[in-house]
Design a protein around this motif. Structure first.
Motif, mmCIF file in Angstrom:
data_model
loop_
_atom_site.group_PDB
_atom_site.id
_atom_site.type_symbol
_atom_site.label_atom_id
_atom_site.label_comp_id
_atom_site.label_asym_id
_atom_site.label_seq_id
_atom_site.Cartn_x
_atom_site.Cartn_y
_atom_site.Cartn_z
ATOM 1 N N ALA A 182 1.035 -1.171 0.018
ATOM 2 C CA ALA A 182 0.088 0.015 -0.071
ATOM 3 C C ALA A 182 1.192 1.313 -0.096
ATOM 4 O O ALA A 182 2.052 1.316 0.394
ATOM 5 N N PHE A 183 0.355 2.225 -0.693
ATOM 6 C CA PHE A 183 1.103 3.613 -0.646
ATOM 7 C C PHE A 183 0.137 4.642 -0.456
ATOM 8 O O PHE A 183 -1.393 4.533 -0.322
ATOM 9 N N TYR A 184 0.799 5.882 -0.268
ATOM 10 C CA TYR A 184 -0.037 7.360 -0.314
ATOM 11 C C TYR A 184 0.155 7.953 -1.281
ATOM 12 O O TYR A 184 1.546 8.365 -1.735
ATOM 13 N N ALA A 185 -0.801 8.730 -1.947
ATOM 14 C CA ALA A 185 -0.737 9.429 -3.108
ATOM 15 C C ALA A 185 -1.355 10.826 -2.704
ATOM 16 O O ALA A 185 -2.506 10.969 -2.442
ATOM 17 N N ARG A 186 -0.601 11.756 -2.466
ATOM 18 C CA ARG A 186 -1.110 13.281 -2.263
ATOM 19 C C ARG A 186 -1.801 13.819 -3.366
ATOM 20 O O ARG A 186 -2.775 14.487 -3.309
ATOM 21 N N LYS A 187 -1.195 13.464 -4.683
ATOM 22 C CA LYS A 187 -1.704 13.971 -5.941
ATOM 23 C C LYS A 187 -1.410 13.077 -7.151
ATOM 24 O O LYS A 187 -0.500 12.404 -7.135
ATOM 25 N N LEU A 188 -2.398 12.651 -7.832
ATOM 26 C CA LEU A 188 -2.469 11.923 -9.047
ATOM 27 C C LEU A 188 -3.171 12.655 -9.933
ATOM 28 O O LEU A 188 -4.203 13.106 -10.198
ATOM 29 N N ARG A 189 -2.852 12.596 -11.280
ATOM 30 C CA ARG A 189 -3.281 13.287 -12.386
ATOM 31 C C ARG A 189 -3.639 12.030 -13.266
ATOM 32 O O ARG A 189 -2.836 11.357 -13.756
ATOM 33 N N LEU A 190 -4.986 12.095 -13.726
ATOM 34 C CA LEU A 190 -5.432 10.721 -14.394
ATOM 35 C C LEU A 190 -5.648 11.255 -15.950
ATOM 36 O O LEU A 190 -6.404 12.325 -16.259
ATOM 37 N N GLY A 191 -4.918 10.606 -16.753
ATOM 38 C CA GLY A 191 -4.900 11.079 -18.227
ATOM 39 C C GLY A 191 -5.985 9.988 -19.081
ATOM 40 O O GLY A 191 -6.356 9.081 -18.526
#
Length: 213
Positions: free
Chosen positions: A204-213
């Motif tokens: 498991a990971f923490y994603a503060r920001k992700l941009r989905l294209g």
């Protein structure tokens, strides 16, 4: 839970404060990334890796990166446990890694209760301003395990391989009460439950920001 996938990756930057951090937090994920992206370039960086711990770090990285299209292992000698007092030096070093322009960065969790882990996470975000960053978790005596929001399912084979390599490559940690199969597999089982992983295991990971294209 439906998967979005990690896509085709050109360069992956793996950052760890200590010699076994990357492997504990993301070992199974890296085994999968290497297999699924045979042309990828993996840059493996350990900031506090001196003496025996440095030898272990290199041996482990070489094993985890077998089959990678290309790889680079960078071991530094920052003082373990003193990253807050080496802030400027660690920052200057991370600046030199910008040349790799990675598609994905794996780094420590910002709210980890170990000060070195927090500093490395902070400086990762401070240095790489327009990149995809995932923060991995490290189980420890201090606690601090939180509620991650990104899950990478792990196969039984990759889980077994990750734990076997940890046990084989980090003999200096064998005497620690938490450094065992039960700890690593137990956390992965919990995360597998949370994301309904096919083999019931996940990292498991923490994603503060992700941009989905």
């Amino acid at each position: 839970m439906r998967e979005l996938g990690l896509g085709k990756l050109g360069t992956v930057l793996c950052l760890g404060a200590h010699s076994d951090d990357i492997e504990i937090g993301a070992g199974a994920t890296i085994l999968r990334l290497v297999r699924d992206n045979p042309d990828a370039h993996i840059v493996w960086v350990v900031c506090a890796a001196s003496g025996v711990r440095g030898e272990e770090a290199r041996a482990s990285a070489e094993r985890f990166l077998e089959g990678a299209g290309s790889s680079e292992i960078i071991l530094k000698g920052f003082r373990d446990g003193h990253f807050p007092h080496q802030w400027a030096e660690v920052k200057a070093f991370l600046e030199t890694l910008k040349v790799h322009n990675p598609d994905l960065i794996l780094t420590q969790y910002k709210q980890d209760l170990h000060q070195d882990h927090r500093i490395l996470s902070e400086l990762t975000w401070n240095t790489f301003r327009d990149h995809t960053i995932l923060e991995y978790e490290i189980p420890k005596w201090d606690g601090g395990i939180g509620a991650p929001n990104v899950f990478v399912p792990a196969s039984i084979a990759d889980t077994d391989a990750k734990i076997a390599l940890l046990m084989e490559c980090f003999a200096s940690q064998a005497g620690k009460h938490w450094f065992d199969d039960l700890t690593f597999r137990g956390l992965m089982r919990l995360r597998g439950l949370e994301c309904n992983a096919p083999d019931a295991l996940a990292e498991a990971f923490y994603a503060r920001k992700l941009r989905l294209g």
